[in-house]
Write an enzyme that holds these catalytic residues in place. Structure first.
Site, PDB file in Angstrom:
ATOM      1  N   TYR A  20     -74.892 -50.973   7.182  1.00 26.77           N
ATOM      2  CA  TYR A  20     -73.804 -51.561   6.411  1.00 26.77           C
ATOM      3  C   TYR A  20     -74.237 -51.775   4.968  1.00 26.77           C
ATOM      4  O   TYR A  20     -75.375 -52.171   4.698  1.00 26.77           O
ATOM      5  CB  TYR A  20     -73.377 -52.903   7.010  1.00 26.77           C
ATOM      6  CG  TYR A  20     -72.626 -52.774   8.312  1.00 26.77           C
ATOM      7  CD1 TYR A  20     -71.259 -52.528   8.314  1.00 26.77           C
ATOM      8  CD2 TYR A  20     -73.276 -52.878   9.533  1.00 26.77           C
ATOM      9  CE1 TYR A  20     -70.554 -52.404   9.501  1.00 26.77           C
ATOM     10  CE2 TYR A  20     -72.581 -52.752  10.731  1.00 26.77           C
ATOM     11  CZ  TYR A  20     -71.213 -52.518  10.702  1.00 26.77           C
ATOM     12  OH  TYR A  20     -70.524 -52.388  11.877  1.00 26.77           O
ATOM     13  N   GLN A  40     -64.119 -51.294  10.227  1.00 25.03           N
ATOM     14  CA  GLN A  40     -63.421 -50.912  11.448  1.00 25.03           C
ATOM     15  C   GLN A  40     -61.998 -50.506  11.106  1.00 25.03           C
ATOM     16  O   GLN A  40     -61.570 -50.629   9.959  1.00 25.03           O
ATOM     17  CB  GLN A  40     -63.438 -52.059  12.460  1.00 25.03           C
ATOM     18  CG  GLN A  40     -64.825 -52.364  12.980  1.00 25.03           C
ATOM     19  CD  GLN A  40     -64.814 -53.387  14.098  1.00 25.03           C
ATOM     20  OE1 GLN A  40     -63.787 -53.733  14.681  1.00 25.03           O
ATOM     21  NE2 GLN A  40     -65.994 -53.908  14.375  1.00 25.03           N
ATOM     22  N   GLU A  42     -71.608 -46.945  13.265  1.00 25.29           N
ATOM     23  CA  GLU A  42     -71.168 -48.121  12.512  1.00 25.29           C
ATOM     24  C   GLU A  42     -71.659 -47.977  11.082  1.00 25.29           C
ATOM     25  O   GLU A  42     -72.867 -47.912  10.835  1.00 25.29           O
ATOM     26  CB  GLU A  42     -71.691 -49.427  13.122  1.00 25.29           C
ATOM     27  CG  GLU A  42     -71.046 -49.784  14.447  1.00 25.29           C
ATOM     28  CD  GLU A  42     -71.407 -51.188  14.932  1.00 25.29           C
ATOM     29  OE1 GLU A  42     -71.645 -52.082  14.083  1.00 25.29           O
ATOM     30  OE2 GLU A  42     -71.445 -51.377  16.159  1.00 25.29           O
ATOM     31  N   GLU A  89     -63.155 -52.616  17.570  1.00 22.97           N
ATOM     32  CA  GLU A  89     -63.833 -53.605  18.402  1.00 22.97           C
ATOM     33  C   GLU A  89     -62.910 -54.780  18.671  1.00 22.97           C
ATOM     34  O   GLU A  89     -62.013 -55.091  17.872  1.00 22.97           O
ATOM     35  CB  GLU A  89     -65.110 -54.093  17.700  1.00 22.97           C
ATOM     36  CG  GLU A  89     -65.922 -55.089  18.548  1.00 22.97           C
ATOM     37  CD  GLU A  89     -67.294 -55.384  17.956  1.00 22.97           C
ATOM     38  OE1 GLU A  89     -68.074 -56.084  18.622  1.00 22.97           O
ATOM     39  OE2 GLU A  89     -67.580 -54.907  16.836  1.00 22.97           O
ATOM     40  N   ASN A 134     -75.161 -50.913  23.145  1.00 19.72           N
ATOM     41  CA  ASN A 134     -74.921 -51.042  21.711  1.00 19.72           C
ATOM     42  C   ASN A 134     -75.861 -52.082  21.129  1.00 19.72           C
ATOM     43  O   ASN A 134     -76.005 -53.178  21.685  1.00 19.72           O
ATOM     44  CB  ASN A 134     -73.473 -51.482  21.455  1.00 19.72           C
ATOM     45  CG  ASN A 134     -73.270 -51.936  20.019  1.00 19.72           C
ATOM     46  OD1 ASN A 134     -73.126 -51.118  19.117  1.00 19.72           O
ATOM     47  ND2 ASN A 134     -73.287 -53.243  19.780  1.00 19.72           N
ATOM     48  N   GLU A 135     -76.502 -51.745  20.038  1.00 18.49           N
ATOM     49  CA  GLU A 135     -77.383 -52.679  19.320  1.00 18.49           C
ATOM     50  C   GLU A 135     -78.266 -53.479  20.297  1.00 18.49           C
ATOM     51  O   GLU A 135     -78.372 -54.705  20.207  1.00 18.49           O
ATOM     52  CB  GLU A 135     -76.582 -53.598  18.404  1.00 18.49           C
ATOM     53  CG  GLU A 135     -75.934 -52.839  17.259  1.00 18.49           C
ATOM     54  CD  GLU A 135     -75.402 -53.721  16.139  1.00 18.49           C
ATOM     55  OE1 GLU A 135     -75.454 -54.970  16.244  1.00 18.49           O
ATOM     56  OE2 GLU A 135     -74.928 -53.151  15.130  1.00 18.49           O
TER      57      GLU A 135
END
Length: 492
Positions: free
Chosen positions: A239, A345, A296, A25, A172-173
């Site tokens: 996460y 990432q 992610e 990203e 995204n999101e």
């Protein structure tokens, strides 16, 4: 002692190589400094991309790389990042640190990066602040091999032939930084936007819808009910936050035994997410046509002291190596539905596999786990029944052993084992049914302390080594795993 029964005589589904995907990203020093240094940099580079990072990524055989975000994707306007570099618009990265970017790394540069490291691109389109036309024209620009305004513009910008583009994310999101949308609203937008993500020539786009944040099962229910027939994949983000508190997530290297255990506990929540989201998807898609894309995942700690809080730069210890092993083992076990995953990432951000500082580069413990585990790519999953002693702390329990296995097209069986205990070794008895040989090779990643990590001063504090603590007894393979270790065995 732990008992592991591997059914090598009945292989199952293929472990999709894309489970070993990565994520890049425009965030902190991931793209600029981490990958892109520019054509005139004194750091050795190929077309502006640093050679040491390119070589390290090629060694991992990265199958797919996601770009440009992340939250950045839904504020990214691709036309600002093509054409002569000196004419590209400068932009403010409002999500990540408020820095100004010069747009020198855009569509051409990303797709060239993918060519240089031999990976497939996965591009996230802008639904949050973009338009249907903008997204449609981006796909046309990249993939159309004919006469059209976008294809002609691509040629003017130096690329005659179209690129092959398989994976495209429609937003995204969008439940959060991508627009704060309700699932019903996004489902309708997805249907609209995806309609204009067209297939040109023989290029076929695998369309990925924005899925849930961790345990938002309602989002998955609505998306599958309203839009499953228009999508090829549905994403999931989760996460590992050790404290469970986003305002104070815990330190990357300064942690206790209790912190170690709690972090592993939080990691295992991925198992419940995979099971429950898959159950919802099965209701609407019993044939499992739609892939679950965990695009992610990884650890998220407090940033390193003295660094820009918007850059999400954190160190990476043996704890992160085990978290990578746990997640990859889980993805293997659910690979009938999970067909892509992208760790967050790739360089200098969150659970990075590579860290850079100026001209220096270091490989993290997580990098080494990906290097060990890459043998599972495109292999057949083998059911592995685990009977493990409990790893206990403060009244909570985890299995001490995390494991998975596969067999490749050459008939080689690979077994990956993680001893999660911070201080105790583990004896594992492996009954590999259908295997009669005794030719074994092993690789191990371990460390002297829980907090061990690689620095620019000591880049090899945590590194791979040959593993030989195994033996055969009465036809069974016995393995002794040191505390806090990851081991991969090859049986030929």
């Amino acid at each position: 002692m732990a008992k592991l029964t591997i059914h090598a005589d009945s292989p199952k589904q293929t472990i999709n190589r894309n489970i070993y995907g990565h994520f890049s990203e425009h965030l902190g020093r991931c793209i600029y400094e981490g990958i892109w240094v520019g054509h005139d940099s004194p750091i050795p580079n190929t077309e502006g991309m640093r050679n040491d990072v390119l070589d390290a990524l090629k060694k991992l055989n990265i199958p797919v790389l996601r770009w440009p975000g992340g939250c950045f994707a839904d504020e990214y306007h691709w036309k600002d990042g093509v054409g002569p570099a000196e004419n590209r618009k400068r932009m403010i990265n409002t999500h990540w640190g408020g820095v100004v970017e010069n747009n020198h790394f855009g569509t051409h540069e990303f797709l060239r990066l993918c060519e240089l490291i031999g990976t497939e691109p996965y591009i996230s389109g802008n639904v949050g602040s973009g338009t249907v036309q903008e997204m449609s024209e981006w796909v046309e620009y990249m993939t159309f091999d004919g006469e059209s305004p976008m294809a002609n513009w691509r040629r003017e910008n130096g690329r005659e032939a179209p690129w092959k583009l398989t994976y495209f994310g429609v937003g995204n999101e969008n439940w959060g930084c991508g627009g704060n949308m309700r699932p019903e609203y996004y489902a309708d937008l997805y249907r609209q936007y995806s309609c204009y993500v067209r297939n040109y020539g023989d290029n076929r786009v695998f369309k990925i819808a924005c899925g849930a944040s961790s345990g938002d099962y309602h989002w998955t229910e609505v998306l599958m009910r309203e839009a499953a027939r228009y999508m090829d994949g549905l994403s999931l983000h989760y996460y590992t936050v050790p404290t469970g508190n986003w305002k104070d997530k815990g330190a990357a290297t300064d942690f206790t035994e209790a912190d170690w255990f709690k972090t592993l506990q939080e990691t295992f929540k991925m198992k419940e997410l995979l099971v429950r989201h898959s159950e919802i998807m099965d209701k609407y898609d019993p044939d499992k046509r739609v892939a679950l894309i965990v695009d992610e995942w990884g650890t998220w700690y407090n940033v390193e002291p003295g660094t820009n809080p918007g850059f999400l730069y954190q160190q990476n210890t043996m704890r992160d190596a085990l978290i990578a092993g746990i997640n990859l083992n889980l993805f293997h076990h659910h690979s009938d539905r999970v067909r892509m995953a992208n760790i967050a990432q790739v360089v200098n951000v969150l659970q990075a596999v590579i860290l850079t500082e100026g001209a220096d580069m270091v490989l993290t413990p997580t990098y080494h786990v990906f290097d060990m585990y890459k043998v599972h790519m495109d292999a057949k999953f083998l059911t592995a029944d685990v009977e493990s002693p409990a790893y206990t702390m403060n009244g909570a329990h985890l299995d001490q052993l995390s494991a998975s296995a596969s067999v490749n097209e050459d008939g080689h069986i690979h077994i990956s084992l993680c001893n999660l205990h911070h201080s105790e070794s583990l004896e594992v008895s492996c009954d590999v049914r259908g295997y009669t040989g005794q030719a074994v090779r092993g690789t191990i990643l371990t460390s002297d302390t829980m907090q061990a990590h690689n620095t620019f001063e000591e880049p090899d504090a945590v590194k791979l080594a040959t593993f030989e603590a195994y033996r055969f007894e009465n036809g069974e393979l016995r393995v002794t795993l040191p505390a806090r270790s990851v081991v991969t065995l090859r049986l030929a």
